[in-house]
Motif scaffolding. Sequence first.
Motif, PDB file in Angstrom:
ATOM      1  N   THR A  15      36.744 107.562   9.265  1.00  0.00           N
ATOM      2  CA  THR A  15      36.173 107.807  10.598  1.00  0.00           C
ATOM      3  C   THR A  15      37.105 107.355  11.713  1.00  0.00           C
ATOM      4  O   THR A  15      36.860 107.664  12.876  1.00  0.00           O
ATOM      5  CB  THR A  15      34.814 107.106  10.783  1.00  0.00           C
ATOM      6  OG1 THR A  15      34.955 105.722  10.472  1.00  0.00           O
ATOM      7  CG2 THR A  15      33.738 107.745   9.923  1.00  0.00           C
ATOM      8  N   GLY A  16      38.152 106.606  11.372  1.00  0.00           N
ATOM      9  CA  GLY A  16      39.077 106.141  12.400  1.00  0.00           C
ATOM     10  C   GLY A  16      38.832 104.718  12.836  1.00  0.00           C
ATOM     11  O   GLY A  16      39.191 104.333  13.950  1.00  0.00           O
ATOM     12  N   LYS A  17      38.221 103.919  11.963  1.00  0.00           N
ATOM     13  CA  LYS A  17      37.886 102.539  12.330  1.00  0.00           C
ATOM     14  C   LYS A  17      39.117 101.763  12.808  1.00  0.00           C
ATOM     15  O   LYS A  17      39.056 101.070  13.818  1.00  0.00           O
ATOM     16  CB  LYS A  17      37.228 101.817  11.152  1.00  0.00           C
ATOM     17  CG  LYS A  17      35.854 102.345  10.784  1.00  0.00           C
ATOM     18  CD  LYS A  17      35.206 101.561   9.679  1.00  0.00           C
ATOM     19  CE  LYS A  17      35.902 101.628   8.355  1.00  0.00           C
ATOM     20  NZ  LYS A  17      35.852 102.951   7.701  1.00  0.00           N
ATOM     21  N   THR A  18      40.225 101.886  12.094  1.00  0.00           N
ATOM     22  CA  THR A  18      41.426 101.146  12.466  1.00  0.00           C
ATOM     23  C   THR A  18      41.955 101.602  13.822  1.00  0.00           C
ATOM     24  O   THR A  18      42.243 100.778  14.692  1.00  0.00           O
ATOM     25  CB  THR A  18      42.507 101.301  11.380  1.00  0.00           C
ATOM     26  OG1 THR A  18      42.002 100.751  10.157  1.00  0.00           O
ATOM     27  CG2 THR A  18      43.797 100.598  11.766  1.00  0.00           C
ATOM     28  N   THR A  19      42.074 102.895  14.000  1.00  0.00           N
ATOM     29  CA  THR A  19      42.589 103.434  15.265  1.00  0.00           C
ATOM     30  C   THR A  19      41.679 103.058  16.422  1.00  0.00           C
ATOM     31  O   THR A  19      42.140 102.536  17.446  1.00  0.00           O
ATOM     32  CB  THR A  19      42.725 104.969  15.172  1.00  0.00           C
ATOM     33  OG1 THR A  19      43.636 105.284  14.114  1.00  0.00           O
ATOM     34  CG2 THR A  19      43.213 105.559  16.483  1.00  0.00           C
ATOM     35  N   ILE A  20      40.397 103.293  16.265  1.00  0.00           N
ATOM     36  CA  ILE A  20      39.445 103.010  17.342  1.00  0.00           C
ATOM     37  C   ILE A  20      39.323 101.508  17.566  1.00  0.00           C
ATOM     38  O   ILE A  20      39.289 101.037  18.705  1.00  0.00           O
ATOM     39  CB  ILE A  20      38.068 103.640  17.046  1.00  0.00           C
ATOM     40  CG1 ILE A  20      38.195 105.164  16.881  1.00  0.00           C
ATOM     41  CG2 ILE A  20      37.057 103.281  18.134  1.00  0.00           C
ATOM     42  CD1 ILE A  20      38.885 105.892  18.025  1.00  0.00           C
ATOM     43  N   GLY A  21      39.280 100.737  16.492  1.00  0.00           N
ATOM     44  CA  GLY A  21      39.182  99.292  16.623  1.00  0.00           C
ATOM     45  C   GLY A  21      40.362  98.705  17.371  1.00  0.00           C
ATOM     46  O   GLY A  21      40.198  97.841  18.241  1.00  0.00           O
ATOM     47  N   THR A  22      41.559  99.154  17.045  1.00  0.00           N
ATOM     48  CA  THR A  22      42.765  98.673  17.720  1.00  0.00           C
ATOM     49  C   THR A  22      42.725  99.000  19.208  1.00  0.00           C
ATOM     50  O   THR A  22      42.979  98.143  20.057  1.00  0.00           O
ATOM     51  CB  THR A  22      44.021  99.296  17.076  1.00  0.00           C
ATOM     52  OG1 THR A  22      44.055  98.956  15.689  1.00  0.00           O
ATOM     53  CG2 THR A  22      45.291  98.810  17.748  1.00  0.00           C
ATOM     54  N   LEU A  23      42.390 100.251  19.523  1.00  0.00           N
ATOM     55  CA  LEU A  23      42.335 100.674  20.924  1.00  0.00           C
ATOM     56  C   LEU A  23      41.214  99.976  21.683  1.00  0.00           C
ATOM     57  O   LEU A  23      41.379  99.609  22.853  1.00  0.00           O
ATOM     58  CB  LEU A  23      42.168 102.195  21.017  1.00  0.00           C
ATOM     59  CG  LEU A  23      43.362 103.040  20.580  1.00  0.00           C
ATOM     60  CD1 LEU A  23      42.986 104.511  20.524  1.00  0.00           C
ATOM     61  CD2 LEU A  23      44.551 102.807  21.499  1.00  0.00           C
ATOM     62  N   LEU A  24      40.082  99.786  21.024  1.00  0.00           N
ATOM     63  CA  LEU A  24      38.952  99.118  21.667  1.00  0.00           C
ATOM     64  C   LEU A  24      39.300  97.665  21.980  1.00  0.00           C
ATOM     65  O   LEU A  24      39.016  97.174  23.080  1.00  0.00           O
ATOM     66  CB  LEU A  24      37.710  99.206  20.779  1.00  0.00           C
ATOM     67  CG  LEU A  24      36.420  98.628  21.342  1.00  0.00           C
ATOM     68  CD1 LEU A  24      36.016  99.335  22.632  1.00  0.00           C
ATOM     69  CD2 LEU A  24      35.300  98.752  20.304  1.00  0.00           C
ATOM     70  N   ALA A  25      39.931  96.975  21.044  1.00  0.00           N
ATOM     71  CA  ALA A  25      40.327  95.583  21.273  1.00  0.00           C
ATOM     72  C   ALA A  25      41.319  95.498  22.432  1.00  0.00           C
ATOM     73  O   ALA A  25      41.216  94.607  23.288  1.00  0.00           O
ATOM     74  CB  ALA A  25      40.934  94.981  20.008  1.00  0.00           C
TER      75      ALA A  25
END
Length: 167
Positions: A15-25
Amino acid sequence: MNFSHAVVVMGVAGTGKTTIGTLLAERMGVAYAEGDDFHPATNVSKMAAGVPLADADRLPWLDRVGAWARERGAAGGVVTCSALKRAYRDRLRGAAPGVAFVHLEGSRGLIGARMRERRGHFMPVALLDSQFAALEGLGRDEYGVTVGVEGTPEEVVERAVKALREL
């Protein structure tokens, strides 16, 4: 964005957890942790071999993710974790009270296509069906938001930030 506790970016593989998590942080100005890094080597080996994890396999992993979230305290932080079942999220909440969840949601077709395109990840596409079978979406009484994964990562993060602000 000022968010005074940890956020868990959750969802099935791909789902893109790593990509979204990095950008969100980055957007929130807080620490980021990759949930996969908290898995014991035995879990990674099982998944790489196409063997779904049992609940007993996940408990030490969830405890490590929860400890990281708790340690962030009022400074906040973003960590990725599939958190597919409510019982897993309850365990995370028990370790880190006040944690918020961002459930990344998408169709089986879209997520399967993304998984087939990525390289170097231990989770095979063959386990996606078991992930969808285990998935229990956020309940109305759970502190969190559900965000569709369609669009660019920046668009997904923007929707997540907007939804988190409305909590």
